[in-house]
Design a protein around this motif. Structure first.
Motif, short mmCIF file in Angstrom:
data_model
loop_
_atom_site.label_atom_id
_atom_site.label_comp_id
_atom_site.label_asym_id
_atom_site.label_seq_id
_atom_site.Cartn_x
_atom_site.Cartn_y
_atom_site.Cartn_z
N TYR A 190 26.05 23.94 45.37
CA TYR A 190 25.95 22.88 46.29
C TYR A 190 26.80 21.93 46.29
O TYR A 190 27.44 21.43 47.28
CB TYR A 190 24.78 22.53 46.29
N LEU A 191 27.06 21.24 45.09
CA LEU A 191 28.01 19.97 44.92
C LEU A 191 29.27 20.49 45.12
O LEU A 191 30.19 19.70 45.85
CB LEU A 191 27.97 19.53 43.44
N LYS A 192 29.89 21.57 44.91
CA LYS A 192 30.94 22.30 45.08
C LYS A 192 31.30 22.23 46.62
O LYS A 192 32.44 21.71 47.13
CB LYS A 192 31.36 23.52 44.40
N GLU A 193 30.41 22.88 47.14
CA GLU A 193 30.72 22.87 48.72
C GLU A 193 30.56 21.55 49.68
O GLU A 193 31.46 21.45 50.37
CB GLU A 193 29.67 23.82 49.13
N PHE A 209 6.62 13.67 31.44
CA PHE A 209 8.08 13.28 32.17
C PHE A 209 7.74 13.51 33.84
O PHE A 209 7.04 14.13 34.29
CB PHE A 209 9.27 14.07 31.43
N ASN A 210 8.60 12.55 34.38
CA ASN A 210 8.88 12.95 36.20
C ASN A 210 9.80 13.78 36.21
O ASN A 210 11.04 13.56 35.76
CB ASN A 210 9.31 11.38 36.30
N LYS A 211 9.65 14.85 36.85
CA LYS A 211 10.50 16.03 37.05
C LYS A 211 11.56 15.61 37.97
O LYS A 211 12.48 16.56 38.11
CB LYS A 211 10.02 17.39 37.47
N GLU A 212 11.29 14.31 38.79
CA GLU A 212 12.30 14.05 39.93
C GLU A 212 13.21 12.99 39.41
O GLU A 212 14.03 12.21 39.88
CB GLU A 212 11.59 13.53 40.96
N HIS A 213 13.20 12.59 37.87
CA HIS A 213 14.10 11.57 37.45
C HIS A 213 15.40 12.09 37.12
O HIS A 213 15.72 13.21 36.76
CB HIS A 213 13.36 11.15 36.05
N TYR A 214 16.38 11.12 37.20
CA TYR A 214 17.84 11.56 36.96
C TYR A 214 18.49 10.35 36.66
O TYR A 214 17.83 9.09 36.80
CB TYR A 214 18.41 12.30 38.10
N GLU A 215 19.67 10.61 35.74
CA GLU A 215 20.62 9.39 35.52
C GLU A 215 21.91 9.86 35.88
O GLU A 215 22.31 11.16 35.75
CB GLU A 215 20.39 8.92 33.97
N LEU A 216 22.69 8.99 36.41
CA LEU A 216 24.17 9.09 36.79
C LEU A 216 24.88 8.17 36.35
O LEU A 216 24.85 7.23 36.42
CB LEU A 216 24.12 9.13 38.29
N SER A 219 32.11 7.26 34.46
CA SER A 219 33.33 6.38 33.68
C SER A 219 34.52 6.69 33.90
O SER A 219 34.71 7.61 35.09
CB SER A 219 32.86 6.67 32.20
N ASN A 220 35.42 6.42 33.38
CA ASN A 220 36.85 6.63 33.67
C ASN A 220 37.49 7.90 33.38
O ASN A 220 38.31 8.64 33.78
CB ASN A 220 37.77 5.66 33.24
N SER A 221 36.57 8.58 32.37
CA SER A 221 36.89 9.94 31.91
C SER A 221 35.98 11.17 32.66
O SER A 221 36.45 12.18 32.30
CB SER A 221 36.72 9.78 30.39
N LYS A 222 34.72 10.88 32.97
CA LYS A 222 33.82 11.72 33.55
C LYS A 222 32.79 11.31 34.30
O LYS A 222 32.73 10.00 34.39
CB LYS A 222 33.32 12.63 32.45
N ILE A 223 32.13 12.14 34.90
CA ILE A 223 30.92 11.68 35.64
C ILE A 223 29.92 12.64 34.95
O ILE A 223 29.88 13.99 34.90
CB ILE A 223 30.95 12.06 37.31
N THR A 224 28.71 12.06 34.58
CA THR A 224 27.58 12.83 34.02
C THR A 224 26.39 12.67 34.99
O THR A 224 25.64 11.42 35.37
CB THR A 224 27.50 12.41 32.44
N GLN A 284 22.62 14.07 45.33
CA GLN A 284 22.55 13.30 46.43
C GLN A 284 23.07 12.06 46.14
O GLN A 284 23.85 11.36 47.26
CB GLN A 284 21.23 13.36 46.98
N THR A 285 22.94 11.12 45.13
CA THR A 285 23.51 10.06 44.99
C THR A 285 24.94 10.11 44.80
O THR A 285 25.56 9.03 45.59
CB THR A 285 22.67 9.33 43.73
N LEU A 286 25.31 10.64 43.77
CA LEU A 286 26.75 10.98 44.00
C LEU A 286 27.49 11.23 45.08
O LEU A 286 28.58 10.48 45.38
CB LEU A 286 27.20 12.11 42.94
N LEU A 287 27.14 11.97 45.94
CA LEU A 287 27.62 12.42 47.42
C LEU A 287 27.86 11.02 48.10
O LEU A 287 28.63 11.11 48.85
CB LEU A 287 27.06 13.72 48.13
N GLN A 288 26.88 10.30 47.99
CA GLN A 288 26.86 9.18 48.87
C GLN A 288 27.74 8.10 48.36
O GLN A 288 28.38 7.15 49.01
CB GLN A 288 25.47 8.27 48.75
N LEU A 289 28.53 8.21 47.10
CA LEU A 289 29.43 7.31 46.57
C LEU A 289 30.94 7.93 46.63
O LEU A 289 31.84 7.41 46.69
CB LEU A 289 29.36 7.37 45.16
N ILE A 290 30.96 9.20 47.39
CA ILE A 290 32.04 9.97 47.54
C ILE A 290 32.39 9.57 49.01
O ILE A 290 31.67 10.13 49.97
CB ILE A 290 32.19 11.44 47.04
#
Length: 526
Positions: free
Chosen positions: A57-60, A93-100, A103-108, A122-128
């Motif tokens: 999904y992210l690739k496309e 734990f919350n199944k909808e939780h995430y962290e993004l 850095s200058n070397s990678k995105i996690t 979805q958050t990353l795509l709004q930053l691109i």
């Protein structure tokens, strides 16, 4: 300690950007910015399992936005976008939780579930940005994010006007973009039956088609004579359910009862109090002819619901329950005899009997019912959830009775209402629900105590389509109001921050334009 930790992180990461530069909707719970950026280039890879839907999904999506065609690689590599599933350190734990983290070397993107990863994507795509370049900058930051409400939904009525499967998928994509997780699909009505039921073929042969529709304002009482209709086959529904599931969206089907059932009665008039004949409703509004609570009716509805539940794996099945006139029941000998046998004092209690009987069947299949707040009248079914549409009072009453609630009051959540002055807008059913009004909505009533508040699952917006004829008009009515509701339900909307929301909303216009979505442009300037 948590406050001190947050401030330390803020000062550690904040250098040259401001939070308003990060135009994400819904606004994340915690954003910490840093000066460095990550650059996506043709050499960047997505580090994830090769079979991961989220990675594909992210690739496309990146390819669509930038024309960069990234590889998916399961081995550890630098300059990559990493999708990391973590093992939670407790069962709570919350199944909808995430962290993004950028850095200058990678995105996690890290999360406990694929659903969390999907929201991080979805958050990353709004930053691109939407840029056709070989080097795309993503601002450095750390986001820690979890939604407040478990039910973040959108409804769509396909009975007054029918929309093709291709658009239903687009509608689901819009929900996914804003991290909403529930699609309430209103499938049966007086004006059309839209779901194939194999045991009862006349529901679609007859019930899916009407011999004309109201035109213009309701007060004009004008009609055309154009045959109108359509329905979804079970194979199409399976396709849509699978599509939504991949995007972590639950579809709640609605099969209306005991009222709003004229299309079914046109196909099977023996289920009525009078025996018919009937035709599928051409007029908008409420009709006196409803299901008669006799054994043949319950057999019919149980068979219908069995096929519905085989198609939709949702915990809840919506059974309507609203706007059911008691006119036919009051003059029906069977209904009056049944009331006497069951010790029911009035027709409201007869409706409660009807709903409770359906609930027992649905519960026997391992599911639960949800209905509009009229199901409170005459006594609430033991395990039912309530969708509060006539204000919030029904939801408050249900929560105090320890029943789960979805808030959807007409005052703030009816997206078929006008968004501006009627003379400047397409014809609508009435009302006024501006973008700011949606943003100011608070799903949690002050009248509830801490224990009762646990029963408020969340909220949704409703899109009734008497006056919404085309897919373009659906888009116009939901965009950008959907974005405001998404932020409310994520738990980061505050009325005093409306101008900040409007600033971030400007970036959404690029997404709307690039996806050819027909949005209300005036909302961005007024």
């Amino acid at each position: 300690m948590k406050i001190i930790y947050s401030f330390l992180l803020f000062f550690l990461f904040s250098l040259s950007f401001s939070q308003t530069d990060i135009a994400i909707i819904p606004k994340p719970q915690d954003v910490f910015l840093k000066k460095s950026s990550f650059y996506i280039t043709p050499k960047t890879c997505i580090q994830a399992d090769a079979n991961s839907f989220e990675a594909s999904y992210l690739k496309e999506a990146i390819k669509t936005q930038t024309e960069l065609n990234l590889n998916i690689n399961s081995t550890n590599s630098s300059k990559s976008i990493q999708l990391v599933l973590e093992v939670p350190n407790s069962s709570n734990f919350n199944k909808e939780h995430y962290e993004l983290v950028v850095s200058n070397s990678k995105i996690t993107i890290s999360a406990f579930t694929n659903q969390g990863l999907f929201y991080g994507i979805q958050t990353l795509l709004q930053l691109i940005p939407f840029e056709k370049k070989n080097k795309i900058a993503v601002p450095g930051l750390k986001i820690i994010d979890t939604p407040m409400y478990a039910w973040r939904g959108m409804h769509l009525d396909v009975c007054r006007h029918y929309f093709p499967i291709t658009f239903i998928k687009k509608y689901i994509d819009y929900l996914a973009h804003y991290k909403m997780n529930t699609f309430h699909w209103h499938l049966t009505e007086d004006q059309g039956w839209r779901i194939e039921i194999k045991k009862y073929p006349k529901l679609t042969e007859i019930g899916a088609w009407r011999n004309g529709s109201m035109t213009g304002k309701y007060s004009d009482q004008k009609f055309d004579d154009i045959k109108y209709g359509g329905y979804y086959t079970q194979e199409e529904i399976k396709e849509v359910v699978a599509y939504a599931s991949q995007r972590h969206i639950t579809i709640i089907p609605e099969i209306e009862m005991p009222g709003h059932s004229l299309a079914a009665l046109a196909a099977y008039p023996e289920l009525s109090c009078t025996g018919g004949t009937f035709e599928v409703g051409k007029k908008w509004g409420v009709f006196d002819d409803v299901y008669c609570p006799k054994e043949e009716t319950f057999t019919f509805l149980e068979n219908v619901l069995s096929e519905v539940m085989a198609l939709f794996p949702s915990e809840y099945i919506h059974i309507g329950g609203d706007e059911c006139p008691k006119t036919r029941w009051k003059s029906c000998s069977h209904c009056q005899k049944l009331m006497q046998e069951k010790g029911l004092k009035d027709e409201h209690e007869l409706q409660s009997y009807f709903i409770q009987r359906i609930e027992k069947f649905v519960n026997s299949k391992g599911r639960k019912i949800i209905g509009w707040d009229e199901i409170l009248e005459g006594g609430l079914a033991p395990n039912a959830a309530v969708m509060s549409w006539r204000g919030t009072e029904g939801g408050i009453a249900a929560a105090k009775q320890k029943h789960f609630v979805v808030m959807t009051p007409g005052s703030h959540c009816y997206f078929d209402h006008y968004q501006g002055k009627a003379e400047n807008e397409p014809l609508a059913i009435g009302g006024f629900t501006s973008l700011e009004k949606v943003y100011n909505f608070n799903p949690m009533p002050d009248e509830l105590n801490a224990e009762e508040r646990k029963y408020i699952l969340g909220a949704q917006a409703n899109v009734w389509t008497e006056y919404i004829i085309t897919t373009e008009q659906v888009e116009y009515m939901i965009m950008p109001r959907m974005s405001a509701l998404a932020e409310v339900l994520w738990g980061t909307a505050k009325p005093e921050n409306y101008l900040d929301f409007k600033t971030r909303l400007q970036a959404q216009e690029n997404w709307l334009k690039n996806n050819n979505i027909n949005y209300r442009k005036t909302s961005f300037t007024e």
